[in-house]
Design an enzyme around this catalytic site. Structure first.
Site, PDB file in Angstrom:
ATOM      1  CG  ASN A  12      -1.691   1.261   1.412  1.00 13.49           C
ATOM      2  OD1 ASN A  12      -1.746   2.084   0.504  1.00 13.49           O
ATOM      3  ND2 ASN A  12      -2.296   1.431   2.577  1.00 13.49           N
ATOM      4  CD1 TRP A  13       3.373   1.027  -3.044  1.00 13.09           C
ATOM      5  CD2 TRP A  13       3.115   2.177  -4.954  1.00 13.09           C
ATOM      6  NE1 TRP A  13       3.911   0.276  -4.056  1.00 13.09           N
ATOM      7  CE2 TRP A  13       3.772   0.953  -5.243  1.00 13.09           C
ATOM      8  CE3 TRP A  13       2.852   3.055  -6.013  1.00 13.09           C
ATOM      9  CZ2 TRP A  13       4.160   0.599  -6.524  1.00 13.09           C
ATOM     10  CZ3 TRP A  13       3.237   2.702  -7.303  1.00 13.09           C
ATOM     11  CH2 TRP A  13       3.884   1.493  -7.554  1.00 13.09           C
ATOM     12  CE  LYS A  14       0.031   3.222   4.812  1.00 11.88           C
ATOM     13  NZ  LYS A  14       0.086   3.314   6.259  1.00 11.88           N
ATOM     14  CG  HIS A  98      -5.770   1.974   5.359  1.00  8.74           C
ATOM     15  ND1 HIS A  98      -5.249   2.900   6.229  1.00  8.74           N
ATOM     16  CD2 HIS A  98      -4.773   1.076   5.118  1.00  8.74           C
ATOM     17  CE1 HIS A  98      -3.991   2.583   6.501  1.00  8.74           C
ATOM     18  NE2 HIS A  98      -3.681   1.482   5.837  1.00  8.74           N
ATOM     19  CD  GLU A 100      -2.750   5.548   6.827  1.00  4.67           C
ATOM     20  OE1 GLU A 100      -2.738   5.613   5.588  1.00  4.67           O
ATOM     21  OE2 GLU A 100      -1.837   4.972   7.482  1.00  4.67           O
ATOM     22  CD  GLU A 170      -3.305  -2.343   7.393  1.00  2.04           C
ATOM     23  OE1 GLU A 170      -2.144  -2.447   6.986  1.00  2.04           O
ATOM     24  OE2 GLU A 170      -4.061  -1.429   7.062  1.00  2.04           O
ATOM     25  N   GLY A 176       2.811   2.329  10.760  1.00  5.83           N
ATOM     26  CA  GLY A 176       3.784   3.402  10.583  1.00  5.83           C
ATOM     27  C   GLY A 176       4.517   3.784  11.857  1.00  5.83           C
ATOM     28  CB  SER A 215       5.501  -1.776  12.059  1.00  2.00           C
ATOM     29  OG  SER A 215       5.146  -0.421  12.308  1.00  2.00           O
ATOM     30  N   GLY A 236       3.015  -1.171   4.214  1.00  2.00           N
ATOM     31  CA  GLY A 236       3.053   0.253   3.899  1.00  2.00           C
ATOM     32  C   GLY A 236       4.474   0.688   3.566  1.00  2.00           C
TER      33      GLY A 236
HETATM   34  P1  13P Z   1       3.260   0.369   7.623  1.00  2.00           P
HETATM   35  O1  13P Z   1       3.738  -0.942   7.033  1.00  2.00           O
HETATM   36  O2  13P Z   1       4.025   1.546   7.101  1.00  2.00           O
HETATM   37  O3  13P Z   1       3.158   0.310   9.108  1.00  2.00           O
HETATM   38  O4  13P Z   1       1.762   0.588   7.071  1.00  2.00           O
HETATM   39  C1  13P Z   1       0.850  -0.428   7.190  1.00  2.00           C
HETATM   40  C2  13P Z   1      -0.367  -0.070   6.426  1.00  2.00           C
HETATM   41  O5  13P Z   1      -1.113   0.831   6.800  1.00  2.00           O
HETATM   42  C3  13P Z   1      -0.658  -0.819   5.199  1.00  2.00           C
HETATM   43  O6  13P Z   1      -1.953  -0.574   4.750  1.00  2.00           O
END
Ligand code: 13P
Length: 254
Positions: A12-14, A98, A100, A170, A176, A215, A236
């Site tokens: 997931n590149w966000k 998600h 976020e 998650e 993150g 993470s 992520g």
């Molecule tokens: P990280 O791997 O950066 O913690 O992010 C996880 C994430 O939100 C994947 O959707």
């Protein structure tokens, strides 16, 4: 991982990427992965890059995903993107719910359930993201929260809808932050989700891929993926560097 379920790993590149950076990343992933994949590897790119990434992925078994979708099919919804549009651009998967989106954009369970349905309607596979906050975990609410999040979808679409879906656990406190859930902690939540679904339909529950996100890095991936109910990962930060993502894919047996 269990031999009865194909492994699933997604990046997931966000809101990160660029034309040049995406080209370098996907080219390096293609070079580093075997041509025939044993499970599925999905790249969830930002909307404007979907066409570019679809093109870059040609000749590879990796597939394309998006990070969000509108709950609506079409109409006066400025700024939104429908599931049919995503399918038009070659997406096979889309993230829904998600953390976020839930936290920063006020998406509550009913809207996430509608988005899940909109994805299925257009032939996309929804990746339903679930997870508790730190205060919910500390209050001993983890299982209650993730079950509630899953039941919102169950109530609207029924258990059969999970045949074409992925669950991504998650924990919000792990996203993150560099603070990964202990493999046994994550496994316990995955098992709880699978058991809840098995109460509706055993075969669907047994076949459902439940992946972990938060993470995940090359060094912690093997112990997470070793758990019987962890069928892969949603990655992520570590999906933005080819070497890191490839190492995680290798830990997942690709
Ligand atoms: P990280 O791997 O950066 O913690 O992010 C996880 C994430 O939100 C994947 O959707």
């Amino acid at each position: 991982m269990s031999p009865s379920r194909p492994t699933w790993v997604a990046g997931n590149w966000k809101m990160q990427g660029s034309l040049a950076g995406n080209a370098a990343l996907v080219t390096a992933l293609k070079a580093g992965l075997p041509k025939a994949l044993k499970g599925e590897i999905v790249l969830c790119a930002p909307y404007p890059y979907l066409e570019q990434v679809a093109r870059l992925l040609s000749g590879s078994e990796m597939t394309l995903g998006a990070q969000d979708v509108s709950a609506h099919a079409a109409g006066a919804f400025t700024g939104e993107v429908s599931a049919a549009m995503l399918a038009d651009f070659g997406c096979r998967y889309v993230l829904v719910g998600h953390s976020e989106r839930r936290q920063l954009h006020g998406e509550a369970d009913p809207m996430v359930a509608e988005k899940f349905g909109a994805a299925l309607q257009s032939g996309l596979r929804p990746v339903l993201c679930l997870g508790e906050t730190l205060s919910e975990r500390e209050a001993g609410q983890t299982e209650k929260v993730v079950i509630r999040q899953m039941e919102a979808v169950l109530a609207l679409h029924g258990v059969a809808a999970f045949q074409n879906a992925i669950l991504a656990y998650e924990p919000v406190w792990a996203i993150g932050t560099g603070r990964v859930a202990a493999p046994e902690e994550a496994e316990a939540v995955h098992r709880t989700l699978r058991e809840r679904l098995a109460a509706e339909d055993n075969a669907i529950a047994a076949g459902l891929r439940i992946v972990y996100g938060g993470s995940v890095k090359a060094d912690n991936a093997p112990s997470l993926f070793n758990q019987p109910n962890i069928d892969g990962g949603l990655i992520g930060g570590a999906s933005l560097k080819a070497e890191d993502f490839l190492a995680i894919c290798r830990a997942a047996n690709f």
